[in-house]
Design an enzyme around this catalytic site. Structure first.
Site, PDB file in Angstrom:
ATOM      1  N   TYR A 226      -1.720  -0.357  10.611  1.00 42.19           N
ATOM      2  CA  TYR A 226      -1.803  -0.722   9.198  1.00 42.19           C
ATOM      3  C   TYR A 226      -0.560  -0.271   8.448  1.00 42.19           C
ATOM      4  CZ  TYR A 226      -3.747  -1.039   4.445  1.00 42.19           C
ATOM      5  OH  TYR A 226      -3.970  -1.344   3.123  1.00 42.19           O
TER       6      TYR A 226
ATOM      7  N   SER B  72       0.841  -1.197   0.000  1.00 40.38           N
ATOM      8  CA  SER B  72       0.000   0.000   0.000  1.00 40.38           C
ATOM      9  C   SER B  72       0.874   1.244   0.000  1.00 40.38           C
ATOM     10  CB  SER B  72      -0.909   0.014   1.229  1.00 40.38           C
ATOM     11  OG  SER B  72      -1.547   1.263   1.378  1.00 40.38           O
TER      12      SER B  72
END
Length: 701
Positions: free
Chosen positions: A592, A579
């Site tokens: 995250y 990501s």
């Protein structure tokens, strides 16, 4: 149950009167219907095998006269899936007039070119080599089939005598001859010499049957096959055993699967020394009865008899002389046993080629075995794609059934090696191979994708499959996987329920890849979840699940994938779907973002370690994939909306506006990034591709 269904024990009666009635008097439609239901029973003919035809009266567009036209399966077709687009329509009289210009056996190849001068239907598929076999016979509907029972009769010693014993004077018999115009003349002569027969047995080859209607031809075919099957079964019962009885016992089913999964990558690597291959495994009762028998060592080297069989399986299998109970996890020891067997097989195949080649024979093809037998475990096959290897496996099962029947009748006989070679390296067969469409970029490769039940993972699997790969879909949700699998054609994909936080679940997914396709070449870790919270609200549970799914899951996937890739010795690709958040420091994202950063750096570390194995490790960084992405279905969307001070409904527009290209990012865009890394950038490793529309704060350099 009607009487027609009741009378058959060894074949499937599939004719449906209601379906046939809907076709009316359309003889071509009825011929196609008959073809499809004959092809649906693998005991009657296998994929791509056999041929069917019908003759109708049509108006000649040039003269307006009524002429007879023969409609027949075109070259390379399959009767089980035959449609109007797959048939050829020829003037029957023109085809028969070719007898006046036929110059004998040396003229066979030229005659195939002349079939095109007999074309009536300009939309015709290329006529096959079997065309004159149908055209020189007078019947309205004809079936040329390769039933196991009939080839057993055709391949038995004293085949002509056996034919007479089963059918009396109602069946003709012609000795083995390569398909072509002259064989058509032999069938014509056989009928002339034996008027009133219902069919003809072709020595070492197959069966011709016919009828005035499509239904009559269908029933005639089934009745003839049924009689041969019943005769063989009676002989087996009289004999008391087949293949000389059992020599060794099979391992238990679960153990066989375990052994096969361990062995498949090693076999795949050895079979792929010239061209990468896809695998298939079969441990059915039919296979085990043969490979565990006393007669295996005598029968397997004899090779197959029917041309349709050995064109797909090679002339004979490789029988492995290794202990099925051995420890197949000891790769070095197993390879030391396997390599000499493969080398010997290739040497013998080269000798076969050099001994029988003609001055104009095509160059020797890949000498690796197609069929590999391990007594006690099962039968493996390897070919260029899943359909081809599955069909080769099925054809060898047909060959086993043929040997079983022929041995029960008298004894099995195979084609002389020169005859077999002349078919395998026939210039017309070579031309057919050269006409095959170009393979797709990922053909011959196997990909395992995590999180493939939907969203980005499914889009990646779709793209890889579209470009030719076999895909193994994995996800924690079985229902999603089952729905996803429905979107692929047969022989393209399989699935395994896989929780990437559990080692044994990952291991089982890779076993599935090995059993279904032979191994794995591409692994994409797309499984994931997203939790967006400020530091004070982030729990230990939040932290652990992100680390376990994204980081530990990636580590264990890589560890198990690399073990298989090293067994294959074919290199490979590992792709991490990370990501933008692994590069950019954003608010409310500590758990995250840290996990994604760990994924990215792990990929770099693995790239540095695995380069010598030709295993490339790269990363794709998505950002803002809202439409179609599973992680936006939960709390993550609300968390990100809160972090940016906007509503959930405003997120798509927000993410599109903030990138340099002002573009919405879709799952398919991430899939294109993966494809670029595995198919185009084949000398890249340790790289990151950002698929985010351009985020300056996420630039890698």
């Amino acid at each position: 149950m009607n009487d027609s269904v009741r009378q058959f024990k060894y074949v499937d009666y599939l004719w449906d009167d209601k379906t046939a009635a809907q076709l009316g008097d359309d003889q071509v439609a009825l011929f196609l219907y008959r073809s499809n239901i004959l092809g649906a029973d693998l005991r009657i003919t296998n994929y791509g095998g056999g041929n069917t035809s019908c003759k109708t009266i049509e108006k000649d567009p040039l003269t307006n006269e009524e002429v007879e036209v023969m409609w027949i399966k075109g070259s390379g077709g399959d009767i089980g899936t035959l449609t109007k687009a797959g048939i050829a329509g020829l003037y029957t009289e023109r085809l028969r007039n070719l007898k006046d210009v036929y110059g004998g056996l040396e003229d066979e190849d030229r005659m195939v070119g002349l079939f095109n001068h007999c074309i009536y239907d300009l939309d015709s598929k290329a006529p096959s080599i079997d065309t004159p076999l149908h055209g020189l016979l007078p019947f309205k509907h004809i079936d040329h089939l390769h039933p196991d029972a009939l080839i057993a009769v055709a391949a038995a010693k004293d085949s002509e005598k056996v034919t007479k014993e089963i059918w009396g004077d109602t069946m003709g018999w012609v000795p083995w001859q390569r398909p072509g115009f002259d064989l058509g003349l032999q069938l014509e002569k056989c009928l002339a010499d034996n008027p009133g027969i219902r069919g003809i047995v072709l020595g070492s080859h197959g069966l011709f049957t016919w009828g005035d209607t499509s239904y009559e031809s269908y029933m005639n075919s089934l009745e003839v096959i049924e009689m041969a099957s019943a005769y063989i079964e009676k002989k087996i019962q009289e004999k008391g055993s087949v293949f000389g009885g059992q020599k060794i016992g099979s391992l238990p089913e679960k153990e066989r699967a375990e052994k096969a999964a361990q062995l498949m990558p090693l076999l795949r690597g050895l079979c792929s020394s010239e061209n990468r291959m896809i695998g298939h495994f079969n441990d059915s009762d039919v296979v085990l009865e043969f490979i565990n028998s006393n007669d295996l060592d005598r029968l397997a080297p004899m090779g197959t008899s029917c041309p349709d069989h050995f064109l797909r399986t090679k002339i004979q299998p490789l029988v492995l002389d290794i202990d099925a109970n051995a420890d197949f996890t000891d790769t070095d020891t197993v390879l030391r046993q396997l390599k000499p067997a493969f080398e010997q097989y290739k040497k013998e195949y080269a000798d076969y080629y050099n001994t029988h080649k003609r001055a104009n024979s095509p160059a020797m093809r890949d000498a690796s075995p197609v069929i590999i037998i391990l007594p006690g475990v099962g039968m493996f096959s390897f070919a260029k794609n899943k359909q081809t290897t599955r069909v080769a496996n099925e054809f060898y099962v047909n060959a086993i059934n043929v040997m079983r029947g022929a041995e029960a009748i008298t004894s099995y006989t195979s084609l002389p090696r020169q005859e077999a070679f002349d078919i395998e390296y026939w210039l017309l067969e070579e031309a057919k191979l050269q006409r095959m469409p170009k393979e797709k970029p990922l053909s011959r490769k196997v990909a395992l994708v995590t999180g493939a039940g939907g969203g980005i993972g499914k889009a990646i699997a779709d793209k890889l499959a579209e470009e030719g790969a076999n895909v193994v879909l994995t996800d924690i949700a079985k229902d999603r996987l089952q729905e996803a699998l429905k979107t692929y054609g047969r022989d393209t994909a399989s699935y395994a329920v896989c929780d990437v936080t559990k080692s044994d679940s990952i291991e089982n997914a890779f076993k599935k890849a090995c059993l279904d396709f032979g191994g794995v070449d591409i692994v994409v870790h797309s499984a994931g979840l997203a939790i967006s919270k400020p530091l004070e609200e982030t729990t230990e549970k939040d932290w652990d699940i992100l680390q376990n799914v994204l980081v530990k899951g990636q580590f264990e996937l890589a560890q198990k994938a690399v073990a298989i890739m090293r067994k294959q010795n074919l290199g490979g690709d590992f792709i991490s779907i990370a990501s933008k958040n692994g590069l950019v420091s954003g608010p409310n994202n500590v758990a995250y973002g840290t996990s994604k950063a760990a994924q990215q750096h792990m990929a770099r570390l693995l790239a540095a370690e695995l380069g010598s194995d030709q295993i490339r490790v790269n990363t794709v960084n998505p950002d803002g994939v809202i439409v179609g992405s599973k992680i936006w279905e939960g709390d993550w969307a609300e968390g990100r909306a809160k972090a940016y001070g906007i509503s959930v409904e405003e997120l798509p527009a927000h993410y599109a506006k903030r990138n340099l290209l002002n573009q919405i990012i879709y799952p398919a865009d991430i899939a294109n990034g993966v494809f670029a890394l595995v198919a185009v950038l084949n000398k890249s490793t340790g790289n990151i591709i950002n698929v985010d529309g351009g985020m300056a704060n996420a630039f890698v350099r």
